[in-house]
Design a protein around this motif. Structure first.
Motif, PDB file in Angstrom:
ATOM      1  N   PHE A   1      53.346  62.372  80.179  1.00 54.25           N
ATOM      2  CA  PHE A   1      52.650  63.288  79.292  1.00 54.25           C
ATOM      3  C   PHE A   1      52.453  62.623  77.927  1.00 54.25           C
ATOM      4  N   PRO A   2      51.273  62.807  77.330  1.00 58.90           N
ATOM      5  CA  PRO A   2      50.927  62.035  76.134  1.00 58.90           C
ATOM      6  C   PRO A   2      51.495  62.598  74.834  1.00 58.90           C
ATOM      7  N   ILE A   3      51.813  61.669  73.934  1.00 58.70           N
ATOM      8  CA  ILE A   3      52.025  61.984  72.527  1.00 58.70           C
ATOM      9  C   ILE A   3      50.824  61.408  71.789  1.00 58.70           C
ATOM     10  N   ARG A   4      50.145  62.242  71.027  1.00 60.28           N
ATOM     11  CA  ARG A   4      48.880  61.839  70.399  1.00 60.28           C
ATOM     12  C   ARG A   4      49.020  61.710  68.886  1.00 60.28           C
ATOM     13  N   ALA A   5      48.181  60.869  68.331  1.00 61.85           N
ATOM     14  CA  ALA A   5      48.167  60.671  66.882  1.00 61.85           C
ATOM     15  C   ALA A   5      47.668  61.942  66.196  1.00 61.85           C
ATOM     16  N   VAL A  41      44.926  53.823  64.617  1.00 62.50           N
ATOM     17  CA  VAL A  41      44.530  54.821  65.615  1.00 62.50           C
ATOM     18  C   VAL A  41      43.738  55.931  64.940  1.00 62.50           C
ATOM     19  N   HIS A  42      43.012  56.651  65.771  1.00 56.83           N
ATOM     20  CA  HIS A  42      42.268  57.820  65.300  1.00 56.83           C
ATOM     21  C   HIS A  42      42.958  59.093  65.785  1.00 56.83           C
ATOM     22  N   THR A  43      42.665  60.169  65.128  1.00 53.58           N
ATOM     23  CA  THR A  43      43.240  61.459  65.504  1.00 53.58           C
ATOM     24  C   THR A  43      43.006  61.738  66.987  1.00 53.58           C
ATOM     25  N   GLY A  44      44.076  62.059  67.696  1.00 53.34           N
ATOM     26  CA  GLY A  44      43.979  62.389  69.116  1.00 53.34           C
ATOM     27  C   GLY A  44      44.209  61.214  70.049  1.00 53.34           C
ATOM     28  N   ASP A  45      44.239  59.985  69.525  1.00 52.98           N
ATOM     29  CA  ASP A  45      44.521  58.832  70.383  1.00 52.98           C
ATOM     30  C   ASP A  45      45.938  58.935  70.948  1.00 52.98           C
ATOM     31  N   VAL A  46      46.122  58.507  72.172  1.00 50.22           N
ATOM     32  CA  VAL A  46      47.448  58.487  72.785  1.00 50.22           C
ATOM     33  C   VAL A  46      48.240  57.311  72.218  1.00 50.22           C
ATOM     34  N   ILE A  47      49.421  57.586  71.680  1.00 49.51           N
ATOM     35  CA  ILE A  47      50.250  56.519  71.126  1.00 49.51           C
ATOM     36  C   ILE A  47      51.499  56.263  71.980  1.00 49.51           C
ATOM     37  N   ALA A  48      51.838  57.212  72.856  1.00 46.19           N
ATOM     38  CA  ALA A  48      52.984  57.020  73.752  1.00 46.19           C
ATOM     39  C   ALA A  48      52.861  57.985  74.923  1.00 46.19           C
TER      40      ALA A  48
END
Length: 404
Positions: A307-311, A358-365
């Motif tokens: 499951f993603p963590i987003r910027a 990164v941009h808002t909403g990008d997946v970072i982890a």
């Protein structure tokens, strides 16, 4: 008088192994700067609390340990590189937070980390590499002291960390040791480079006092070394490095692990024909498992839900590894610490690196966890990630070798 008091505390620790004795040892070590002789004495008492063994003198026995901290694979990959360079590798360790080498390998079905002295020596003779956990057989007093320090959240004391690390090398006859000093507020050797350097010098001097050659590698423990964080995630990293699918980020970390082994071993070229896969497979088989079991377990981990963590906004990625370590440790057990000796209900794969824009909403982890825990786990673990409007400094590595 202080030396007599120190010896009295050591005797109580060895005899009683209770919280009162351990508390007094920690307090004494914090209040006074222990000498190299005192640290050596503590390491010897810890090692002598269980079985000990030595190897033929013609063998170059070696290992690379660490001071703790997430994302580094140095205690897994560097010993394999040492074996490929011709060393006989004996790794006696304790479980990590969130992942140490011994608890990573224990995720592989049928892999045995609890061995008798005879069985450990047989494994070493068979494949040249044995990995053990400190338990009732080897360095039990160190294992009890480590458990107490972790359970009570005792603040790091450099002298005790030095003695603990060296006691495990003494117990199994390691004559050359490398130490990955992961400098950061979550490590055992200090939050700053000067603190890490001072403790590294003490480590090398104490090792020499005990007849062990030591080299310390000071690395920046505040920066993520590679993307796989967690016990089973480390299995995916090993597989990627062995099968040639590793990312550049992971390859760069593996290069650092190999450089540590080369520096400790001496020379620049392998002295045996072993590949990483050959060395790893031989050890798996000698300790009760096999490469098929390893691949099957890695496949199960790869297939697990993530499951993603987003910027939350535009900017440069920040990762607080100390916070990530604490939070992931909480989620690893899945609420049931008794389910496994080394529970592994949760892990994290970093998608973006430090300072990557990164941009808002990008997946970072990506978070591996059960579906029912996904919302809460990702929200909780997201607290370890942040965004900055400016980039950070580059990480550095420093080497301190056996000093007088």
């Amino acid at each position: 008088m202080a030396q007599c008091h120190f010896e009295d505390i050591l005797a109580r620790c060895a005899r009683e192994r209770d919280e009162s004795a351990f508390s007094d040892l920690i307090a004494f070590s914090k209040e006074r700067q222990l000498s190299v002789d005192q640290i050596s004495r503590l390491a010897t008492v810890l090692a002598d609390s269980g079985d000990r063994f030595s190897s033929p003198h013609q063998w170059q026995t070696a290992d690379i340990a660490s001071t703790g901290g997430p994302t580094s694979l140095s205690t897994i990959m560097s010993p394999l590189h040492l074996r490929c360079l011709g060393s006989h590798v004996i790794s006696l360790g304790v479980p990590g937070r969130p992942a140490g080498a011994v608890d990573v390998l224990a995720q592989i079905p049928r892999y045995k980390v609890h061995l008798s002295r005879g069985d450990a020596q047989a494994v070493l003779a068979e494949c040249g590499y044995v990995h053990l956990v400190a338990d009732s057989t080897f360095a039990p007093l160190d294992a009890a002291l480590f458990s107490f320090r972790r359970r009570t959240k005792a603040p790091p004391v450099g002298a005790i960390a030095v003695a603990s690390l060296l006691s495990k090398k003494l117990a199994v006859g390691v004559r050359s040791v490398g130490l990955d000093v992961r400098v950061g507020h979550h490590g055992n050797f200090g939050a700053t480079l000067p603190e890490g350097r001072e403790n590294s010098i003490t480590f090398c001097r104490t090792a020499r006092n005990l007849g062990i050659h030591a080299t310390c590698f000071l690395t920046d423990g505040t920066m993520a070394y590679q993307p796989y964080v967690g016990r089973s995630e480390a299995l995916l990293a090993i597989r990627a490095l062995i099968d040639g699918t590793a990312s550049q980020w992971l390859l760069e970390h593996n290069h650092l692990c190999r450089q540590m082994a080369l520096t400790l071993r001496g020379g620049s070229e392998p002295t045996s024909a072993l590949s990483l896969r050959d060395a790893f497979t031989a050890n798996l088989e000698a300790q009760g498992s096999n490469y098929t079991n390893f691949l099957a377990q890695a496949g199960r981990v790869e297939a697990a839900p993530r499951f993603p963590i987003r910027a939350p906004l535009n900017g440069f990625v920040r990762i607080d590894l100390g916070t990530l370590r604490l939070l992931l440790g909480k989620w690893q057990s899945g609420g049931d610490c008794s389910a496994s000796e080394y529970p592994d209900a949760c892990g994290v794969t970093l998608v973006r690196q430090y300072d990557e824009f990164v941009h808002t909403g990008d997946v970072i982890a990506l978070v591996r966890c059960p579906h029912e825990a996904a919302a809460q786990a990702t929200e909780d673990l997201a607290r370890a990630f942040g965004i900055s409007d400016v980039p950070l400094r580059a990480a550095t590595t420093e080497i301190i070798e056996s000093v007088g």
